[in-house]
Design a protein around this motif. Sequence first.
Motif, short mmCIF file in Angstrom:
data_model
loop_
_atom_site.label_atom_id
_atom_site.label_comp_id
_atom_site.label_asym_id
_atom_site.label_seq_id
_atom_site.Cartn_x
_atom_site.Cartn_y
_atom_site.Cartn_z
N ARG A 126 0.90 -1.19 -0.01
CA ARG A 126 0.03 0.04 0.03
C ARG A 126 0.80 1.25 0.25
O ARG A 126 0.56 2.36 -0.45
N ASP A 127 2.24 1.18 0.40
CA ASP A 127 3.08 2.25 0.59
C ASP A 127 3.84 2.14 -0.76
O ASP A 127 4.97 1.40 -0.64
N ARG A 128 3.89 3.23 -1.56
CA ARG A 128 4.53 3.10 -2.95
C ARG A 128 6.03 3.37 -2.54
O ARG A 128 6.71 2.76 -3.09
N SER A 129 6.36 4.46 -1.54
CA SER A 129 7.77 4.74 -1.48
C SER A 129 8.37 3.45 -0.40
O SER A 129 9.45 3.18 -0.69
N GLY A 130 7.48 2.62 0.06
CA GLY A 130 8.03 1.75 0.82
C GLY A 130 8.59 0.45 -0.03
O GLY A 130 9.38 -0.19 0.19
N ILE A 131 7.61 0.21 -1.12
CA ILE A 131 7.77 -0.89 -2.01
C ILE A 131 9.09 -0.68 -2.79
O ILE A 131 9.97 -1.34 -3.08
N ASP A 132 9.43 0.77 -3.10
CA ASP A 132 10.58 1.26 -3.98
C ASP A 132 11.77 1.11 -3.04
O ASP A 132 12.87 0.36 -3.35
N MET A 133 11.66 1.37 -1.67
CA MET A 133 12.88 0.77 -0.96
C MET A 133 12.84 -0.65 -0.78
O MET A 133 14.14 -0.83 -0.70
N LEU A 134 11.85 -1.43 -0.68
CA LEU A 134 11.85 -2.86 -0.44
C LEU A 134 12.78 -3.36 -1.77
O LEU A 134 13.64 -4.23 -1.49
N ARG A 135 12.17 -2.84 -2.98
CA ARG A 135 12.92 -3.56 -4.06
C ARG A 135 14.43 -3.11 -4.26
O ARG A 135 15.33 -4.02 -4.79
N LYS A 136 14.79 -1.93 -3.75
CA LYS A 136 16.30 -1.48 -3.86
C LYS A 136 17.01 -2.26 -2.90
O LYS A 136 18.11 -2.74 -3.08
N PHE A 137 16.45 -2.90 -1.81
CA PHE A 137 17.02 -3.54 -0.72
C PHE A 137 17.26 -5.06 -1.29
O PHE A 137 18.51 -5.34 -1.23
N VAL A 138 16.22 -5.37 -1.99
CA VAL A 138 16.22 -7.06 -2.55
C VAL A 138 17.38 -6.85 -3.43
O VAL A 138 18.29 -7.85 -3.57
N SER A 139 17.35 -5.87 -4.36
CA SER A 139 18.14 -5.74 -5.58
C SER A 139 19.74 -5.69 -5.05
O SER A 139 20.60 -6.05 -5.74
N LEU A 140 20.01 -4.99 -4.04
CA LEU A 140 21.28 -4.72 -3.38
C LEU A 140 21.85 -6.26 -2.92
O LEU A 140 23.02 -6.52 -3.17
N ALA A 141 20.82 -6.76 -2.17
CA ALA A 141 21.20 -7.94 -1.64
C ALA A 141 21.59 -9.09 -3.10
O ALA A 141 22.50 -10.10 -2.88
N GLN A 142 20.70 -9.16 -4.00
CA GLN A 142 21.08 -9.83 -5.27
C GLN A 142 22.22 -9.71 -5.72
O GLN A 142 22.85 -10.76 -6.20
#
Length: 222
Positions: free
Chosen positions: A172-188
């Motif tokens: 529901r939180d667009r900014s939160g989703i963006d942060m989450l994707r960046k976090f997963v991308s960095l881990a990958q």
Amino acid sequence: EIELTPLVWLNSKAGKLAREIENKMLEELITIYESFDDSEMALLDLIEQPYGLFRAWKTEVDALYLEFQKYRSTYSSALGRAMNEVLGGKLAFSALRQMITDFYASAWNPLTLAQTIEQHDDTIRNLMALLAEFDAADIVTARRLSDFFSATFDSRYDRVYALVLVGSNPSRDRSGIDMLRKFVSLAQARKLPSPLRGQTHCVVRRNAFTGADECMETLKFV
């Protein structure tokens, strides 16, 4: 000689209309009563959904099911009493109309309940999909606060990245989703092809002399 004439003979259209209305109300009440079985099955299917470590979601849907059971019991008892009073001549048949109105105005009518179930279903599916992304990136899911702190004190890691999710529906939180994707991308991007001594992520640099990739900084994602 006195002869009694049924009122319906004098006004057959009015009598037929009254019976049609009563029959439709009875059919509607039967439909409502039977809808409880369908609603319960839908709720039980929801409860059976895998929920992983998201216990708050499970607690929420369990509470929803208990509320439904309570409403069903209360409504069915009230309907039974009303029907007995109608048949006993203590209550006008039209009084049952209010019970129909009350049901469709409640949160437990089939349409509204189906929407509620769909929302909960979407929530857990999104959360489980998120958990699958974390697993694929070797991100540790902290069930307890100690799971995070233990990594910060582990000498094998030079740096620990942590992402804290608040609420049961991060999408529901667009900014939160963006942060989450960046976090997963960095881990990958920092994930090692094969773990080395418990180390799953590194900042890799190529040694200019040997030509081999070396781990310059060990990382942990939580």
